[in-house]
Design a protein around this motif. Structure first.
Motif, PDB file in Angstrom:
ATOM      1  N   MET A  69       5.619  37.940  48.188  1.00  0.00           N
ATOM      2  CA  MET A  69       6.237  39.293  48.614  1.00  0.00           C
ATOM      3  C   MET A  69       5.255  40.447  48.094  1.00  0.00           C
ATOM      4  SD  MET A  69       8.655  38.865  50.563  1.00  0.00           S
ATOM      5  CE  MET A  69       9.234  40.582  50.583  1.00  0.00           C
ATOM      6  N   GLY A  70       4.613  40.354  47.181  1.00  0.00           N
ATOM      7  CA  GLY A  70       3.688  41.406  46.594  1.00  0.00           C
ATOM      8  C   GLY A  70       2.543  41.522  47.815  1.00  0.00           C
ATOM      9  N   VAL A  71       2.011  40.472  48.290  1.00  0.00           N
ATOM     10  CA  VAL A  71       1.162  40.498  49.096  1.00  0.00           C
ATOM     11  C   VAL A  71       1.577  41.216  50.529  1.00  0.00           C
ATOM     12  CG1 VAL A  71      -0.463  39.068  50.763  1.00  0.00           C
ATOM     13  CG2 VAL A  71      -0.270  38.356  48.524  1.00  0.00           C
ATOM     14  N   VAL A  72       2.852  40.897  50.906  1.00  0.00           N
ATOM     15  CA  VAL A  72       3.586  41.329  52.020  1.00  0.00           C
ATOM     16  C   VAL A  72       3.761  42.984  51.939  1.00  0.00           C
ATOM     17  CG1 VAL A  72       5.775  41.506  53.568  1.00  0.00           C
ATOM     18  CG2 VAL A  72       4.629  39.265  52.854  1.00  0.00           C
ATOM     19  N   ALA A  73       4.018  43.122  50.678  1.00  0.00           N
ATOM     20  CA  ALA A  73       4.186  44.768  50.295  1.00  0.00           C
ATOM     21  C   ALA A  73       3.171  45.471  50.431  1.00  0.00           C
ATOM     22  CB  ALA A  73       4.910  44.787  48.947  1.00  0.00           C
ATOM     23  N   SER A 128       2.817  44.965  32.736  1.00  0.00           N
ATOM     24  CA  SER A 128       3.360  46.315  33.081  1.00  0.00           C
ATOM     25  C   SER A 128       3.971  46.180  34.432  1.00  0.00           C
ATOM     26  CB  SER A 128       2.389  47.165  32.824  1.00  0.00           C
ATOM     27  OG  SER A 128       1.286  47.118  33.791  1.00  0.00           O
ATOM     28  N   TYR A 129       3.605  45.422  35.399  1.00  0.00           N
ATOM     29  CA  TYR A 129       4.101  45.471  36.810  1.00  0.00           C
ATOM     30  C   TYR A 129       3.834  44.137  37.399  1.00  0.00           C
ATOM     31  CZ  TYR A 129       4.317  47.515  41.744  1.00  0.00           C
ATOM     32  OH  TYR A 129       4.558  47.690  42.759  1.00  0.00           O
ATOM     33  N   ARG A 130       5.119  43.584  37.828  1.00  0.00           N
ATOM     34  CA  ARG A 130       4.940  42.221  38.649  1.00  0.00           C
ATOM     35  C   ARG A 130       5.861  42.240  39.931  1.00  0.00           C
ATOM     36  NH1 ARG A 130       3.669  37.266  36.297  1.00  0.00           N
ATOM     37  NH2 ARG A 130       2.008  38.462  35.381  1.00  0.00           N
ATOM     38  N   VAL A 131       5.230  41.949  40.989  1.00  0.00           N
ATOM     39  CA  VAL A 131       6.204  41.458  42.081  1.00  0.00           C
ATOM     40  C   VAL A 131       6.674  40.015  42.125  1.00  0.00           C
ATOM     41  CG1 VAL A 131       6.408  41.359  44.279  1.00  0.00           C
ATOM     42  CG2 VAL A 131       5.175  43.175  43.411  1.00  0.00           C
ATOM     43  N   ILE A 132       7.655  39.778  42.153  1.00  0.00           N
ATOM     44  CA  ILE A 132       8.273  38.123  42.003  1.00  0.00           C
ATOM     45  C   ILE A 132       8.928  37.830  43.468  1.00  0.00           C
ATOM     46  CG2 ILE A 132       9.564  36.456  40.744  1.00  0.00           C
ATOM     47  CD1 ILE A 132       9.030  38.248  38.287  1.00  0.00           C
ATOM     48  N   PRO A 133       8.544  37.023  44.055  1.00  0.00           N
ATOM     49  CA  PRO A 133       7.355  35.927  44.102  1.00  0.00           C
ATOM     50  C   PRO A 133       6.266  36.787  44.533  1.00  0.00           C
ATOM     51  CG  PRO A 133       8.531  35.558  45.972  1.00  0.00           C
ATOM     52  CD  PRO A 133       9.248  36.430  45.504  1.00  0.00           C
ATOM     53  N   TRP A 134       4.950  36.143  44.035  1.00  0.00           N
ATOM     54  CA  TRP A 134       3.906  37.071  44.488  1.00  0.00           C
ATOM     55  C   TRP A 134       3.508  37.142  46.017  1.00  0.00           C
ATOM     56  CZ3 TRP A 134       0.205  34.733  47.429  1.00  0.00           C
ATOM     57  CH2 TRP A 134       0.015  33.267  47.465  1.00  0.00           C
TER      58      TRP A 134
END
Length: 259
Positions: A229-233, A221-227
């Motif tokens: 950047m998800g940590v940074v966000a 349902s929800y994915r940050v790519i690359p992962w």
């Protein structure tokens, strides 16, 4: 109609959209491709060896609601109801709210990135509900998680995309139609090539398309790519406002229109 699955992609003439089209074609899917630059898109499809059975091309600007509705109807009539619809078309331009002309840039950004997404999904919702299956994919951005100086139009539009897709997901719960929100980090596309600041964890469009393809297939349902950047966000989301403001102080701003 062919039994091969069908994907409908906007903004398919370059960047992420074109990379996604190539990845789906590689997987044996039929393509329904939309862009303002219809001739360029046809040339690209032909260069990939796509036949009329493999790919339908529709010229439309996602800001034109009537044109998008017509493109959707034409796709259904010629190719059937898509299995996956990817609302990818988007623009990214810096703005300065003090500059009157930049208000039009902000209007255009929202018309493309947000209203254009809803216009992309609209023609297929009833048919997907009736069929009881389908996937709607909204391409957001990690820029939608926190506002960045000089990026007011882009960040706020992508925040709206995230909220819109979340709302739509709730509305479609139990219908068999899934909503997938993808948040790219920095991708090497025409939208980012003129950025005047560092772009950590930069991905090539093909690598993004591969990861996006897998996420869509999994129904995430929800994915940050690359992962990464998800940590940074997430870390940026946790920063108190005064600390975030200090971190971003002096950061180069996105180029405005004409710069």
């Amino acid at each position: 109609m062919s039994q091969r699955p069908l994907v409908f992609i906007t903004g398919a003439s370059s960047g992420i959209g074109q990379a996604l089209a190539a990845r789906y074609a590689q997987a044996g899917w039929r393509l329904a491709l939309v862009a303002r630059r219809e001739a360029e898109l046809r040339t690209w499809a032909e260069a990939q060896g796509c036949t009329a059975e493999d790919a339908g091309v529709y010229g439309a600007d996602v800001r034109d609601l009537a044109a998008m509705a017509a493109a959707g109807r034409a796709c259904i009539a010629a190719q059937g109801v898509p299995d996956v619809v990817i609302a990818n078309a988007g623009i990214s331009v810096g703005i300065d709210t003090e500059v009157f002309e930049d208000l039009e840039v902000m209007r255009s950004t929202f018309e493309t990135n947000v209203i254009g997404m809803a216009a992309t999904f609209h023609p297929f919702l009833s048919a997907m509900r009736e069929r009881g299956s389908g996937t709607l994919v909204g391409i957001a951005s990690v820029a939608g998680i926190r506002g960045l100086p000089g990026h007011g139009a882009y960040c706020s539009s992508k925040a709206a995309v995230i909220s819109y897709c979340e709302s739509l997901r709730g509305e479609l719960r139990g219908s068999g139609v899934r909503v997938v929100t993808l948040l790219p980090g920095y991708i090497a596309t025409p939208l980012t090539q003129r950025n005047r600041y560092g772009m950590p964890f930069l991905l090539q469009p093909e690598e993004f398309a591969e990861r996006a393809f897998r996420a869509i297939e999994a129904g995430t349902s929800y994915r940050v790519i690359p992962w990464q950047m998800g940590v940074v966000a997430k870390l940026m989301r946790l920063l108190p406002n005064p600390l975030l403001d200090r971190v971003l102080a002096g950061r180069p701003r996105k180029r405005r229109q004409g710069e």
